[in-house]
Write an enzyme that holds these catalytic residues in place. Structure first.
Site, PDB file in Angstrom:
ATOM      1  N   HIS A 258     -23.349  23.981  35.821  1.00 29.45           N
ATOM      2  CA  HIS A 258     -22.725  22.652  35.839  1.00 29.45           C
ATOM      3  C   HIS A 258     -21.251  22.822  35.502  1.00 29.45           C
ATOM      4  CE1 HIS A 258     -23.886  23.354  31.640  1.00 29.45           C
ATOM      5  NE2 HIS A 258     -22.723  22.762  31.383  1.00 29.45           N
TER       6      HIS A 258
ATOM      7  N   GLU B  70     -13.724  23.126  28.313  1.00 32.05           N
ATOM      8  CA  GLU B  70     -14.220  22.942  26.947  1.00 32.05           C
ATOM      9  C   GLU B  70     -13.607  24.013  26.047  1.00 32.05           C
ATOM     10  OE1 GLU B  70     -18.644  22.093  27.314  1.00 32.05           O
ATOM     11  OE2 GLU B  70     -17.720  20.192  26.699  1.00 32.05           O
TER      12      GLU B  70
ATOM     13  N   THR C 196     -22.794  22.392  24.099  1.00 35.33           N
ATOM     14  CA  THR C 196     -21.649  21.503  23.896  1.00 35.33           C
ATOM     15  C   THR C 196     -22.037  20.038  24.051  1.00 35.33           C
ATOM     16  OG1 THR C 196     -20.946  21.496  26.216  1.00 35.33           O
ATOM     17  CG2 THR C 196     -20.088  23.277  24.805  1.00 35.33           C
TER      18      THR C 196
HETATM   19  O1  1SD Z   1     -24.267  20.508  28.712  1.00 35.33           O
HETATM   20  C1  1SD Z   1     -25.252  21.496  28.856  1.00 35.33           C
HETATM   21  C2  1SD Z   1     -26.597  20.833  28.894  1.00 35.33           C
HETATM   22  O2  1SD Z   1     -26.691  20.059  30.066  1.00 35.33           O
HETATM   23  C3  1SD Z   1     -27.669  21.825  28.896  1.00 35.33           C
HETATM   24  O3  1SD Z   1     -27.588  22.548  30.069  1.00 35.33           O
HETATM   25  C4  1SD Z   1     -27.495  22.750  27.750  1.00 35.33           C
HETATM   26  C5  1SD Z   1     -28.489  23.882  27.829  1.00 35.33           C
HETATM   27  O4  1SD Z   1     -29.770  23.405  27.876  1.00 35.33           O
HETATM   28  O5  1SD Z   1     -26.222  23.344  27.755  1.00 35.33           O
HETATM   29  C6  1SD Z   1     -25.179  22.454  27.710  1.00 35.33           C
HETATM   30  S1  1SD Z   1     -23.717  23.449  27.740  1.00 35.33           S
HETATM   31  O6  1SD Z   1     -23.520  23.963  26.391  1.00 35.33           O
HETATM   32  O7  1SD Z   1     -23.881  24.486  28.738  1.00 35.33           O
HETATM   33  N1  1SD Z   1     -22.478  22.559  28.105  1.00 35.33           N
HETATM   34 ZN    ZN Z   2     -21.514  22.919  29.784  1.00 31.10          ZN
END
Ligand code: 1SD
Ligand code: ZN
Length: 260
Positions: free
Chosen positions: A95, A108, A202
């Site tokens: 993502h 971030e 995050t």
């Molecule tokens: O924001 C994601 C969240 O959607 C989920 O994927 C999580 C892992 O399960 O990680 C965070 S992040 O720390 O990759 N932003």
């Molecule tokens: Zn993320």
């Protein structure tokens, strides 16, 4: 998404801790990456199944109200190992996080005190767990690769499968089954230089379960490609942007680097 958290107002980052106590923990993410100490044990990461589309899984693109996410079924063969990781980690999803334009803040993590305009996260879970749900709150249960995005003058065709598919998911809750593409196309050309530290999600519930790897070299996208991220909308119909958590305190954690 019907989650009760967001990136602004009275459900924004400073309020997350009220509903998710772990968001107030001492090993949170993101951080400013600076002064990483060379660790010779951080060799090259081994990328398995990253160099071609994986025909054994589906690539499902989703606007989940917080980001644009491409999720994979557990049948994927894509994984990472080595690079100081204790085990093999299977790909779960990737993502993005981005800002309000292509030249300012939006990542971030910061590097040497500065943000990039966007950041990709490729999320993996340790294959010793039955599934990602079992791994998500365990120490070193997840390994996330962070890739800084910067804005350049040319289209990055390696990112086109992801970027061009975004037009199918303008609104929260929408999803779209993509054609497969090589996940390795998202990586910078030099994956040998990276930062490593222990942190967490995050986003709520901010579990401190992530071995973080952030590559030193950014990837460049064109302005049109960067702008495509901002064609998505949050659940309230406003433009999805600034979906970033503010920097968190290091609290004495080590930041190491794979290069001298
Ligand atoms: O924001 C994601 C969240 O959607 C989920 O994927 C999580 C892992 O399960 O990680 C965070 S992040 O720390 O990759 N932003
Ligand atoms: Zn993320």
């Amino acid at each position: 998404a019907s989650d009760s958290w967001s990136y602004s107002g009275n459900t924004g980052p400073s309020y997350w801790v009220n509903s998710y106590a772990t968001c107030g923990g001492s090993s949170q993410t993101p951080i400013n990456l600076e002064g990483g100490e060379y660790d010779p044990n951080l060799g090259n990461i081994t990328f398995t199944g990253y160099s071609a589309a994986d025909s054994g899984t589906t690539y499902i693109l989703e606007n989940n109200g917080h980001t644009a996410k491409v999720g994979f079924q557990s049948s994927t063969s894509m994984s990472i190992s080595d690079g100081g990781l204790s085990g093999t980690y299977k790909v779960l999803q990737f993502h993005a996080h981005w800002g309000r334009n292509g030249s300012g803040e939006g990542s971030e993590h910061y590097k040497d005190g500065k943000p990039y305009p966007a950041e990709i996260h490729i999320v993996h879970y340790r294959n010793s767990y039955a599934d990602s749900t079992a791994a998500v709150d365990q120490p070193e249960g997840l390994a996330v690769l962070g890739i800084f995005l910067e804005q350049g003058s040319v289209e990055n065709t390696k990112y086109s499968p992801f970027i061009n598919a975004l037009s199918n998911i303008p609104d929260s809750g929408q999803n779209f089954t993509m054609s497969g593409f090589a996940l390795g196309d998202l990586l910078p050309s030099d994956t040998s230089k990276y930062f490593r530290y222990s942190g967490g999600l995050t986003t709520p519930p901010c579990y401190e379960s992530i071995v973080w790897t952030v590559f030193n070299e950014p990837v460049s996208l064109s302005m049109t490609q960067m702008d495509a991220l901002r064609t998505l909308n949050y659940e309230d119909g406003s433009t999805m942007q600034d979906n970033t958590r503010p920097l968190q305190n290091l609290n004495g954690r080590d930041i190491t680097a794979s290069w001298d």
